[in-house]
Design an enzyme around this catalytic site. Structure first.
Site, short mmCIF file in Angstrom:
data_model
loop_
_atom_site.label_atom_id
_atom_site.label_comp_id
_atom_site.label_asym_id
_atom_site.label_seq_id
_atom_site.Cartn_x
_atom_site.Cartn_y
_atom_site.Cartn_z
NE ARG A 14 -3.66 -0.90 2.30
CZ ARG A 14 -4.69 -1.24 3.06
NH1 ARG A 14 -5.35 -0.30 3.71
NH2 ARG A 14 -5.07 -2.49 3.17
CB SER A 99 -8.49 -1.45 2.18
OG SER A 99 -9.45 -1.79 3.14
CG HIS A 100 -9.48 1.58 5.47
ND1 HIS A 100 -8.86 0.34 5.50
CD2 HIS A 100 -8.73 2.41 6.21
CE1 HIS A 100 -7.77 0.45 6.27
NE2 HIS A 100 -7.67 1.69 6.71
CE LYS A 109 -6.95 -5.36 1.48
NZ LYS A 109 -8.31 -5.37 2.10
CG ASP A 240 -13.71 -1.78 3.75
OD1 ASP A 240 -14.47 -2.50 3.08
OD2 ASP A 240 -12.60 -2.18 4.17
CG ASP A 242 -11.20 -3.77 0.16
OD1 ASP A 242 -11.69 -3.19 1.15
OD2 ASP A 242 -10.29 -4.63 0.28
CG ASP A 244 -11.97 -6.40 2.90
OD1 ASP A 244 -12.29 -5.26 3.27
OD2 ASP A 244 -10.79 -6.81 2.87
NE ARG A 245 -12.10 -2.89 7.18
CZ ARG A 245 -11.63 -1.83 7.85
NH1 ARG A 245 -11.52 -1.86 9.16
NH2 ARG A 245 -11.28 -0.75 7.21
CG HIS A 327 -10.88 -7.36 8.66
ND1 HIS A 327 -10.99 -7.49 7.30
CD2 HIS A 327 -10.06 -6.31 8.88
CE1 HIS A 327 -10.26 -6.56 6.71
NE2 HIS A 327 -9.69 -5.82 7.64
#
Length: 451
Positions: A14, A99-100, A109, A240, A242, A244-245, A327
């Site tokens: 990142r 992500s966020h 990732k 968020d 992407d 995934d949360r 998560h």
């Protein structure tokens, strides 16, 4: 090539685009990933960030240069990439995403077969060293192939399989995708449910015209909170970037901590699968441990970080795991985290118990009083060990654990203090049985950390 090694984090790559991470960097990381995995075919996907298409193309070209075939899934949420890798029996996968993080960031990732994550200890460091040490293998004699595939319908079926849609009640729900990947998936899920849905920020847009896609920051929740209150909705759900949360707002407009969501999800699973094992991170409220005990489950505390959580789930056959950062991991989703299964399970639990989210949470809010994570910056990394030692000496009469930082446990209060991986920072999470005691103990511990 010149590359900033600090973009290789504990669990992903990142950095700022284009200063720290650009197309040349992405190309090299693609080559390194292919060389490390030695895979025949991998998945590549990307989020909605404005820099993601060109970074994805460069990454794919790097992978193919090493002779590895690529299936390009286009724009997906990260957990859809996990699904694609397992469902299509590929040997690895990569998602271009930050992500966020704010819009000026991007990243990667990466997973191996079965959606097993690469981390700083397993894979990411090797890829970094290959690139920085100019040790990338030469290109293959024949470039890998490139094909494209869509996985959304099968993915939606997989997520829906976690609940019985027929029992879901017609709740009033407000959804906020934050202009991110939640806007791709959520419409397909909720059209199968009887809920009355209001959507916010569902236009996928990497410039984030409304707010950043990080619901942990209060200002990014303002729109959804106001809409939940205005509509007198049963629940608000935000994702968020992407996706995934996911994060929850109850009908009163109050944000739900990840500890309490973990406790509710533990209940949801133990009602279906009595005696199962739940994994939770060591920052969490005792609500998780106590809920598992109440419903006849086994709760195991674990160190923070998805690589450690997923490994422990496999070892213990854990059916579910939760981290306070939002998560949530599922055995039947390849031990991976997913941002949509929790939303469905909470709606199912509300339906089964005939209670609003606010009512489900009342027993927790009356018994467990948590500080939230409080960060303290120190002068240098060298200051971390003496501070932890001082805490050990001060609270030597408690039950102490050194699983990840120091965990101190008394019958009526407990806390964990752990160091950041990347900067001289100590993170405190504390809980007590009354608000006054929580505030007193919090200030007492902070005085030692900051003294």
């Amino acid at each position: 090539m010149q590359i900033n090694p600090s973009i290789f984090k504990a669990y992903d790559v990142r950095g700022l685009y284009p200063g720290e991470l650009n197309e040349e960097t992405a190309h090299a990381i693609g080559r390194g990933f292919a060389a490390y995995l030695q895979a025949r075919t991998i998945a590549v996907s990307r989020d909605m960030r404005l820099s993601s298409p060109s970074l994805s193309a460069a990454f794919i070209d790097g992978v193919r240069l090493q002779g590895t075939n690529v299936v390009d899934y286009g724009m997906l949420g990260t957990d859809q990439m996990y699904f694609a890798v397992v469902n299509d029996k590929l040997e690895g996968g990569a998602q271009i995403t930050a992500s966020h993080n704010p819009k000026q960031y991007n990243g990667v990732k990466m997973v191996r077969a079965e959606a097993m994550p690469l981390s700083g200890d397993a894979g990411l460091g090797d890829i970094r060293d290959m690139i920085t040490g100019d040790r990338l293998p030469p290109p293959a004699a024949q470039k890998g192939t490139l094909t494209s595939r869509d996985t959304l319908p099968q993915y939606v079926d997989k997520v829906m399989s976690f609940i019985d849609p027929s029992i879901i009640k017609p709740f009033k729900v407000v959804l906020d995708a934050g202009s991110g990947m939640g806007g791709l998936v959520a419409p397909h899920l909720f059209k199968r449910l009887p809920c009355k849905v209001t959507t916010l920020c569902f236009d996928i847009d990497g410039s984030f015209p409304n707010h950043e896609s990080n619901p942990l920051i209060e200002e990014n929740r303002r729109d959804i909170t106001e809409e939940v209150i205005r509509q007198k909705a049963d629940v608000g759900i935000a994702w968020d970037g992407d996706a995934d949360r996911c994060f929850f707002i109850d009908g009163s407009g109050e944000f739900i901590s990840g500890d309490f969501v973990t406790a509710l999800l533990a209940e949801a699973f133990l009602l279906k699968y009595p005696g199962s094992t739940i994994i939770y991170d060591l920052r969490a409220s005792h609500a998780v441990r106590d809920t598992a005990a109440k419903y006849g489950g086994r709760a195991l505390m674990n160190r923070v970080g998805h690589a450690f959580i997923k490994q422990r789930m496999r070892q213990e056959d854990g059916i579910f795991a939760g981290e306070v950062t939002g998560h949530y991991y599922f055995r039947d989703f390849y031990y991976a985290d997913n941002g949509f299964i929790p939303a469905l399970l909470i709606l199912e639990l509300m339906s089964k118990k005939g209670q609003s989210l606010h009512e489900l949470l009342r027993p927790y809010r009356e018994k467990y009083f948590i500080s939230g994570e409080i960060n303290t910056k120190l002068a240098s990394m060298g200051d971390v060990p003496p501070k932890l030692k001082a805490l050990e000496q001060r609270y030597g009469d408690a039950r102490l654990e050194w699983l990840d930082g120091i965990s101190v446990d008394y019958p009526d209060w407990h806390f964990n203090v752990r160091a950041s991986n990347t900067e001289p920072l100590l993170r405190l999470n504390l809980e007590a049985n009354t608000p006054a005691d929580m505030a007193r103990r919090r200030d007492e511990v902070l005085s030692i950390i900051r003294g």
